[in-house]
Design an enzyme around this catalytic site. Structure first.
Site, mmCIF file in Angstrom:
data_model
loop_
_atom_site.group_PDB
_atom_site.id
_atom_site.type_symbol
_atom_site.label_atom_id
_atom_site.label_comp_id
_atom_site.label_asym_id
_atom_site.label_seq_id
_atom_site.Cartn_x
_atom_site.Cartn_y
_atom_site.Cartn_z
ATOM 1 N N GLU A 103 20.477 -8.440 -2.508
ATOM 2 C CA GLU A 103 21.296 -7.882 -1.520
ATOM 3 C C GLU A 103 20.994 -8.484 -0.170
ATOM 4 O O GLU A 103 19.857 -9.335 0.192
ATOM 5 C CB GLU A 103 20.837 -6.289 -1.316
ATOM 6 C CG GLU A 103 21.792 -5.371 -1.678
ATOM 7 C CD GLU A 103 23.165 -5.366 -1.117
ATOM 8 O OE1 GLU A 103 23.639 -6.424 -0.473
ATOM 9 O OE2 GLU A 103 23.734 -4.395 -1.017
ATOM 10 N N ASP A 104 22.044 -8.419 0.636
ATOM 11 C CA ASP A 104 21.910 -9.181 2.202
ATOM 12 C C ASP A 104 20.974 -8.410 3.049
ATOM 13 O O ASP A 104 20.159 -8.676 3.578
ATOM 14 C CB ASP A 104 23.282 -9.599 2.832
ATOM 15 C CG ASP A 104 24.323 -8.267 2.845
ATOM 16 O OD1 ASP A 104 24.042 -7.430 2.114
ATOM 17 O OD2 ASP A 104 25.334 -8.577 3.189
ATOM 18 N N ASP A 107 20.845 -0.851 4.464
ATOM 19 C CA ASP A 107 21.125 -0.122 6.012
ATOM 20 C C ASP A 107 20.566 1.249 5.729
ATOM 21 O O ASP A 107 19.517 1.614 5.800
ATOM 22 C CB ASP A 107 22.307 -0.549 6.270
ATOM 23 C CG ASP A 107 22.937 0.125 7.674
ATOM 24 O OD1 ASP A 107 21.945 0.194 8.585
ATOM 25 O OD2 ASP A 107 24.015 0.272 7.744
ATOM 26 N N PHE A 156 23.693 -4.168 14.444
ATOM 27 C CA PHE A 156 24.779 -4.947 13.623
ATOM 28 C C PHE A 156 24.306 -6.472 13.790
ATOM 29 O O PHE A 156 24.455 -7.122 14.901
ATOM 30 C CB PHE A 156 25.801 -4.599 14.010
ATOM 31 C CG PHE A 156 26.948 -5.229 13.136
ATOM 32 C CD1 PHE A 156 27.327 -4.668 12.169
ATOM 33 C CD2 PHE A 156 27.899 -6.317 13.487
ATOM 34 C CE1 PHE A 156 28.145 -4.892 11.078
ATOM 35 C CE2 PHE A 156 28.831 -6.867 12.539
ATOM 36 C CZ PHE A 156 28.925 -5.942 11.190
ATOM 37 N N ARG A 169 30.094 -15.529 8.084
ATOM 38 C CA ARG A 169 29.489 -15.713 6.754
ATOM 39 C C ARG A 169 28.854 -17.232 6.681
ATOM 40 O O ARG A 169 27.810 -17.301 6.222
ATOM 41 C CB ARG A 169 30.448 -15.474 5.624
ATOM 42 C CG ARG A 169 31.021 -14.234 5.470
ATOM 43 C CD ARG A 169 31.262 -13.876 3.975
ATOM 44 N NE ARG A 169 32.015 -12.590 3.767
ATOM 45 C CZ ARG A 169 31.554 -11.459 3.745
ATOM 46 N NH1 ARG A 169 30.323 -11.249 3.725
ATOM 47 N NH2 ARG A 169 32.374 -10.442 3.607
#
Ligand code: 5GP
Length: 179
Positions: A103-104, A107, A156, A169
């Site tokens: 996963e990036d 959260d 964020f 990206r």
């Protein structure tokens, strides 16, 4: 002055540079190699945000590593919608295999929880989770995270695979939204 980028209408400033990210990914990959000790592995990349992290991890893993993809959507703009939808099912069979979900960012933990449940239904031999980023203050569910690159504050971020409305990206560094 810190390096800055503008994506759509928002301004972001440098948060973690490419060198720090690469050093961390290499260290994680070394740990993963050691832990799996030559066992064949499926690197299951969560699209789209984890594509760079997964590609960089893959450089260090053994020749029998399989690469697969899965796609879900939970974020709209800068907010987690709280609902997760599967857009692409895992692209290889996971049954009886050692799966490392990549996963990036974790959260609220909603996405990982959803994915873990889905993957266990496929009866893997084992399941571990690698995430480049974790926001501990945003977590709403207890989640399993076996390999974590960086714990970060609840802001964020974009870059290194992570987007703001599909831009950002391609950035090699990570950037954080300016106040
Ligand atoms: P969760 O379900 O844990 O709330 O959110 C996980 C997903 O939300 C991530 O896979 C990612 O797509 C998105 N996300 C969460 N935080 C951020 C962030 O700071 N920046 C970006 N670009 N995406 C995020």
């Amino acid at each position: 002055m810190k390096k800055e980028v503008q994506l759509h209408d928002r301004h972001f400033e440098l948060f973690l540079d490419a060198e720090a990210i690469q050093a961390k990914v290499k260290a994680l990959a070394e740990q993963i190699r050691k832990d799996y000790d030559g066992k064949p592995l499926v690197l299951l990349c969560v699209l789209s945000g984890a594509f760079r992290f997964a590609a960089d991890l893959a450089r260090y893993l053994n020749d029998r590593t399989e690469i697969a993809f899965i796609k879900v959507q939970s974020y709209e703009g800068m907010m987690s919608s709280g609902l997760v939808r599967e857009q692409l099912a895992a692209t290889v069979s996971l049954s009886g295999k050692h799966v490392l979900l990549v996963e990036d960012i974790v959260d609220t933990g909603t996405t990982i929880r959803f994915l873990v449940e889905k993957i266990y239904q496929k009866a893997p031999a084992s399941l571990k989770i690698a995430t480049l980023l974790l926001k501990p203050d945003a977590l709403k569910h207890p989640v399993q995270t076996d390999y974590v690159g960086f714990e970060i504050p609840n802001h964020f971020v974009v870059g290194y695979g992570l987007d703001y409305e599909e831009q950002g990206r391609c950035l090699n560094d990570l950037y954080v939204l300016k106040a």
